[in-house]
Design a protein around this motif. Structure first.
Motif, mmCIF file in Angstrom:
data_model
loop_
_atom_site.group_PDB
_atom_site.id
_atom_site.type_symbol
_atom_site.label_atom_id
_atom_site.label_comp_id
_atom_site.label_asym_id
_atom_site.label_seq_id
_atom_site.Cartn_x
_atom_site.Cartn_y
_atom_site.Cartn_z
ATOM 1 N N PHE A 267 -1.889 5.554 2.878
ATOM 2 C CA PHE A 267 -1.475 4.195 3.240
ATOM 3 C C PHE A 267 -1.338 4.026 4.754
ATOM 4 N N VAL B 162 -4.378 2.437 6.144
ATOM 5 C CA VAL B 162 -4.374 0.996 5.862
ATOM 6 C C VAL B 162 -3.489 0.279 6.879
ATOM 7 N N SER C 297 0.832 -1.212 0.000
ATOM 8 C CA SER C 297 0.000 0.000 0.000
ATOM 9 C C SER C 297 0.861 1.254 0.000
#
Length: 137
Positions: free
Chosen positions: A114, A117, A99
């Motif tokens: 990211f 995530v 990511s």
């Protein structure tokens, strides 16, 4: 008596094969139900009798001491949890790295999405770590 069966099932959930576990759950549940019935006959309320029977029953280690293979079962569980922790950690690193790569190389490098995530995915290895530590204990 449903709470007694749930209690016994929860204690034995990671040990024994399914056939042995079902038989053991039935035996222990019947034994605890008899204990509750005895306590009710002595004048306790049903709720108090169930609570006392569960408190006197003990924990997983007390039950497993009655079986000679419990050390083998515990070692097997610890190894299983360790493998799950390793897999979760490696998967976390791979997905987080992927990511980050996608974020910086393809989509909006000025926005660090990211990180969300990575934070969201972090709970998976943390739960596996908790399960591993609980199995080792």
């Amino acid at each position: 008596m449903n709470s007694i069966k749930k209690f016994v099932t929860r204690i034995l959930k990671d040990f024994f094969n399914e056939e042995d576990k079902k038989e053991l759950i039935e035996i222990l549940t019947t034994s605890m139900e008899e204990k509750v019935d005895d306590l009710v006959e002595q004048g306790q309320s049903r709720e108090k009798a169930i609570e006392q029977a569960i408190n006197e029953f003990g924990d997983t280690n007390d039950v497993l001491e009655a079986f000679p293979d419990h050390e083998k079962a515990k070692k097997s569980l610890v190894k299983k949890r360790q493998n799950q922790l390793i897999f979760a950690s490696l998967a976390y690193l791979i997905v987080s790295g992927l990511s980050a790569y996608i974020n910086f190389m393809w989509f909006f490098p000025e926005t660090l999405w990211f990180i969300f995530v990575c934070i969201g995915l972090l709970f998976w290895p943390l739960v596996m770590l908790y399960n591993y530590l609980m199995a080792r204990r």
